[in-house]
Motif scaffolding. Structure first.
Motif, mmCIF file in Angstrom:
data_model
loop_
_atom_site.group_PDB
_atom_site.id
_atom_site.type_symbol
_atom_site.label_atom_id
_atom_site.label_comp_id
_atom_site.label_asym_id
_atom_site.label_seq_id
_atom_site.Cartn_x
_atom_site.Cartn_y
_atom_site.Cartn_z
ATOM 1 N N VAL A 225 0.874 -0.839 -0.281
ATOM 2 C CA VAL A 225 0.386 -0.095 -0.083
ATOM 3 C C VAL A 225 0.924 0.989 0.053
ATOM 4 O O VAL A 225 1.977 1.477 1.148
ATOM 5 C CB VAL A 225 -1.312 0.287 1.138
ATOM 6 C CG1 VAL A 225 -1.950 1.179 1.333
ATOM 7 C CG2 VAL A 225 -1.777 -1.273 1.459
ATOM 8 N N PRO A 226 1.499 1.659 -1.008
ATOM 9 C CA PRO A 226 2.142 3.323 -1.233
ATOM 10 C C PRO A 226 1.976 4.152 0.025
ATOM 11 O O PRO A 226 0.316 4.689 0.642
ATOM 12 C CB PRO A 226 1.309 3.470 -2.482
ATOM 13 C CG PRO A 226 1.040 1.815 -3.127
ATOM 14 C CD PRO A 226 0.300 1.522 -2.077
ATOM 15 N N ILE A 227 2.207 4.988 0.376
ATOM 16 C CA ILE A 227 2.301 6.105 1.481
ATOM 17 C C ILE A 227 1.096 6.032 1.284
ATOM 18 O O ILE A 227 0.254 7.213 2.438
ATOM 19 C CB ILE A 227 3.475 6.761 2.160
ATOM 20 C CG1 ILE A 227 4.528 5.502 2.681
ATOM 21 C CG2 ILE A 227 3.144 7.256 3.097
ATOM 22 C CD1 ILE A 227 6.673 6.213 2.580
ATOM 23 N N VAL A 228 1.280 6.996 -0.116
ATOM 24 C CA VAL A 228 -0.257 8.338 -0.186
ATOM 25 C C VAL A 228 -1.507 7.549 0.422
ATOM 26 O O VAL A 228 -2.156 8.020 0.025
ATOM 27 C CB VAL A 228 0.278 8.857 -1.522
ATOM 28 C CG1 VAL A 228 1.557 9.888 -1.742
ATOM 29 C CG2 VAL A 228 0.008 8.151 -2.604
ATOM 30 N N ASP A 229 -1.373 6.357 -0.434
ATOM 31 C CA ASP A 229 -2.808 5.380 0.367
ATOM 32 C C ASP A 229 -3.084 5.175 1.195
ATOM 33 O O ASP A 229 -3.763 4.848 1.274
ATOM 34 C CB ASP A 229 -2.937 5.078 -1.037
ATOM 35 C CG ASP A 229 -2.440 5.142 -2.454
ATOM 36 O OD1 ASP A 229 -2.929 6.349 -2.788
ATOM 37 O OD2 ASP A 229 -2.235 4.649 -3.311
ATOM 38 N N TRP A 230 -2.509 5.179 1.965
ATOM 39 C CA TRP A 230 -2.303 4.848 3.594
ATOM 40 C C TRP A 230 -3.674 5.111 3.852
ATOM 41 O O TRP A 230 -4.571 4.095 4.047
ATOM 42 C CB TRP A 230 -2.087 5.299 4.964
ATOM 43 C CG TRP A 230 -0.392 5.057 4.235
ATOM 44 C CD1 TRP A 230 0.226 4.017 3.721
ATOM 45 C CD2 TRP A 230 1.198 4.791 5.389
ATOM 46 N NE1 TRP A 230 1.531 3.318 3.938
ATOM 47 C CE2 TRP A 230 2.089 4.010 4.935
ATOM 48 C CE3 TRP A 230 0.921 5.506 6.772
ATOM 49 C CZ2 TRP A 230 3.329 3.937 5.365
ATOM 50 C CZ3 TRP A 230 1.966 5.487 7.038
ATOM 51 C CH2 TRP A 230 3.438 4.216 6.825
ATOM 52 N N ALA A 231 -4.345 5.913 3.899
ATOM 53 C CA ALA A 231 -5.877 6.704 4.620
ATOM 54 C C ALA A 231 -6.822 6.682 3.650
ATOM 55 O O ALA A 231 -8.112 6.168 4.254
ATOM 56 C CB ALA A 231 -5.596 8.559 4.381
ATOM 57 N N THR A 232 -6.134 5.879 2.006
ATOM 58 C CA THR A 232 -7.889 5.664 1.810
ATOM 59 C C THR A 232 -7.228 4.263 1.260
ATOM 60 O O THR A 232 -8.875 2.956 1.173
ATOM 61 C CB THR A 232 -7.666 6.233 -0.044
ATOM 62 O OG1 THR A 232 -6.360 5.486 -0.259
ATOM 63 C CG2 THR A 232 -7.833 7.758 0.286
ATOM 64 N N LYS A 233 -6.723 2.957 1.301
ATOM 65 C CA LYS A 233 -6.581 1.849 0.806
ATOM 66 C C LYS A 233 -6.091 1.276 2.629
ATOM 67 O O LYS A 233 -6.144 0.024 2.121
ATOM 68 C CB LYS A 233 -5.808 1.988 0.150
ATOM 69 C CG LYS A 233 -6.082 2.509 -1.271
ATOM 70 C CD LYS A 233 -5.385 2.333 -2.059
ATOM 71 C CE LYS A 233 -5.628 3.026 -3.787
ATOM 72 N NZ LYS A 233 -4.893 2.639 -5.210
ATOM 73 N N ILE A 234 -5.581 1.222 3.070
ATOM 74 C CA ILE A 234 -5.175 -0.069 4.167
ATOM 75 C C ILE A 234 -6.561 0.012 4.514
ATOM 76 O O ILE A 234 -6.549 -1.667 4.893
ATOM 77 C CB ILE A 234 -4.386 1.036 4.921
ATOM 78 C CG1 ILE A 234 -3.375 1.618 4.783
ATOM 79 C CG2 ILE A 234 -4.577 -0.202 6.908
ATOM 80 C CD1 ILE A 234 -1.873 1.686 5.859
ATOM 81 N N GLN A 235 -7.504 0.054 5.271
ATOM 82 C CA GLN A 235 -8.978 -0.132 5.918
ATOM 83 C C GLN A 235 -9.888 -1.080 5.448
ATOM 84 O O GLN A 235 -9.638 -1.938 5.490
ATOM 85 C CB GLN A 235 -9.280 0.848 6.952
ATOM 86 C CG GLN A 235 -10.361 0.820 7.402
ATOM 87 C CD GLN A 235 -11.447 1.259 7.951
ATOM 88 O OE1 GLN A 235 -10.698 2.355 8.417
ATOM 89 N NE2 GLN A 235 -13.033 1.299 8.550
ATOM 90 N N PRO A 236 -9.971 -0.736 4.052
ATOM 91 C CA PRO A 236 -10.929 -1.682 3.123
ATOM 92 C C PRO A 236 -9.922 -2.894 2.863
ATOM 93 O O PRO A 236 -10.426 -4.292 2.448
ATOM 94 C CB PRO A 236 -10.644 -0.463 1.858
ATOM 95 C CG PRO A 236 -10.106 0.644 1.571
ATOM 96 C CD PRO A 236 -9.714 0.846 2.941
ATOM 97 N N THR A 237 -8.275 -2.757 2.666
ATOM 98 C CA THR A 237 -7.540 -3.783 2.499
ATOM 99 C C THR A 237 -7.543 -4.983 3.600
ATOM 100 O O THR A 237 -7.795 -6.160 3.020
ATOM 101 C CB THR A 237 -6.533 -3.029 1.950
ATOM 102 O OG1 THR A 237 -6.327 -2.611 1.046
ATOM 103 C CG2 THR A 237 -5.296 -4.713 1.937
ATOM 104 N N VAL A 238 -7.376 -4.277 4.186
ATOM 105 C CA VAL A 238 -7.243 -5.108 5.245
ATOM 106 C C VAL A 238 -9.255 -5.745 5.763
ATOM 107 O O VAL A 238 -9.288 -7.361 6.377
ATOM 108 C CB VAL A 238 -7.706 -4.617 6.813
ATOM 109 C CG1 VAL A 238 -7.231 -4.962 8.405
ATOM 110 C CG2 VAL A 238 -5.901 -3.724 6.607
ATOM 111 N N GLN A 239 -9.726 -4.523 5.726
ATOM 112 C CA GLN A 239 -11.113 -5.843 5.924
ATOM 113 C C GLN A 239 -11.209 -6.632 4.904
ATOM 114 O O GLN A 239 -11.848 -7.511 5.471
ATOM 115 C CB GLN A 239 -12.530 -4.336 5.618
ATOM 116 C CG GLN A 239 -12.763 -3.337 6.763
ATOM 117 C CD GLN A 239 -14.007 -2.588 6.399
ATOM 118 O OE1 GLN A 239 -13.252 -1.502 6.600
ATOM 119 N NE2 GLN A 239 -14.487 -2.697 5.834
ATOM 120 N N GLY A 240 -11.299 -6.891 3.539
ATOM 121 C CA GLY A 240 -10.964 -7.409 2.521
ATOM 122 C C GLY A 240 -10.491 -9.324 3.073
ATOM 123 O O GLY A 240 -11.338 -9.584 2.317
#
Length: 368
Positions: A225-240
């Motif tokens: 997960v690129p640093i600039v995407d942490w706020a938008t992509k980490i949570q949905p990635t983990v949930q998935g």
């Protein structure tokens, strides 16, 4: 009664099968020993010889360009560098940014055009993204250094004047070993990385080496997960991933500021009791999450110690001292057992002893 085997290969196969439980136990024991070795108060080790920092730095200036001012871990280090420079009596400034390489380039150009002697690329601001600007700054007499960017085993990025490294690989091993020890060798982990940061290479190598050595049957998946995407992509990635793999028992965000987005995903999935978080950096708000039960383990670095070490290396570069590659910044494992040592709320400079404070004052001849 005597047993005989028609196929001689059966004997070593049986011996191997009988030895597997012992080998697994050895791996767990090795993991536990590594954790224990990094659970106490670390010692201060001087990175170099003493020098008169105040006299040398009186008319000099340093600009620090963080990988991202929005990441608390990095921002705290830069802020501590500000305070130390003020005490030592020279100019230190930060180039505030949100992790965009274009912003790093703007900082490079600002430093080169405004009389700074050193540009410090801190904790992920990677010179490979702007080699022409590095060269242009150097042609104007500015030294360009990287700090807290690479592991000890990696070479400095080409073109920089100096690189001060951290033992990232050991941090990676500790994250893996924690999960191995806690699960008795039954880790099933989601590992979150950011591949654009050079430190990721060493952290990932440490993780995979520890799993290979101490738990080859452990399971893990590495997701970028690129640093600039942490706020938008980490949570949905983990949930998935939690939905797709019911056997996950650990999430390992290799940079603990990622935990901001990891812990809500675990909570929403209703898996706080079965899925734990093990991470690295020692950012104060994440240490507080240990106290709150949201994070199980954080491999801490004293952020104030890092600021001392990085500034020490940068000053030495301007003061005709030998360059420092190994910062000697130690690691310490924090869990519910020792979290009270960092204060409440957590203080980035607590939990590591205070020998380093006097140690650096002596190195910089501030008590002469």
């Amino acid at each position: 009664m005597t047993l005989t085997f028609k196929n001689a290969a059966v004997i070593p196969a049986l011996l191997l099968a009988s030895s597997l439980p012992a080998l697994a136990q050895d791996g767990v024991a090795n993991a536990e020993a590594n954790i224990a070795a990094y659970s106490g108060i670390p010692e201060f080790v001087a990175p170099g010889v003493p020098f008169d920092a105040q006299a040398c730095m009186a008319d000099k200036s340093i600009l620090t360009i963080p990988a991202s001012s929005a990441i608390p871990f990095i921002k705290v280090i830069a802020d501590h560098k500000d305070k130390l420079a003020e005490e030592l009596g020279f100019k230190h400034a930060q180039w505030e940014n949100q992790g965009n390489p274009t912003q790093w380039i703007q900082g490079m150009e600002y430093a080169a055009n405004n009389g700074f002697e050193v540009i410090s690329l801190l904790a992920g601001a990677d010179p490979r993204f702007f080699e022409p600007q590095v060269k242009a700054a150097q042609e104007k007499g500015v030294k360009v250094v990287t700090s807290h960017l690479t592991g000890l085993e990696l070479d400095a990025p080409a073109g920089v004047d100096s690189n001060t490294a951290i033992d990232y690989k050991q941090a990676g091993k500790l994250m893996a070993d924690w999960t191995i020890a806690q699960t008795g060798g039954k880790t099933n982990a989601l590992i979150l990385v950011s591949n654009e940061a050079l430190s990721t290479n060493s952290l990932t190598d440490g993780l995979t080496e520890a799993f290979e050595a101490n738990c080859p049957d452990c399971q893990y998946e590495i997701v970028n997960v690129p640093i600039v995407d942490w706020a938008t992509k980490i949570q949905p990635t983990v949930q998935g991933k939690l939905q797709a793999n019911a056997d996950l028992n650990y999430v390992i965000p290799i940079y603990d500021s990622m935990s901001t987005f990891v812990t809500p995903a675990i909570a929403i999935a209703g898996k706080r009791d079965s899925v734990k978080v093990a991470t690295f950096n020692g950012t104060p708000f994440v240490l507080d999450l240990i106290r709150d039960g949201m994070v199980e383990m954080d491999i801490g670095e004293n952020l104030d110690w890092i600021a001392h070490a990085m500034l020490d290396a940068e000053m030495r570069l301007l003061c005709d001292q030998d360059p420092i590659t190994d910062s000697k910044v130690p690691l310490r494992v924090f869990t519910a057992d020792n979290i009270d040592e960092v204060g409440n709320p957590a203080d980035s400079a607590m939990g590591y002893g205070d020998a380093y404070v006097q140690g650096y004052r002596d190195l910089w001849m501030m008590n002469k």
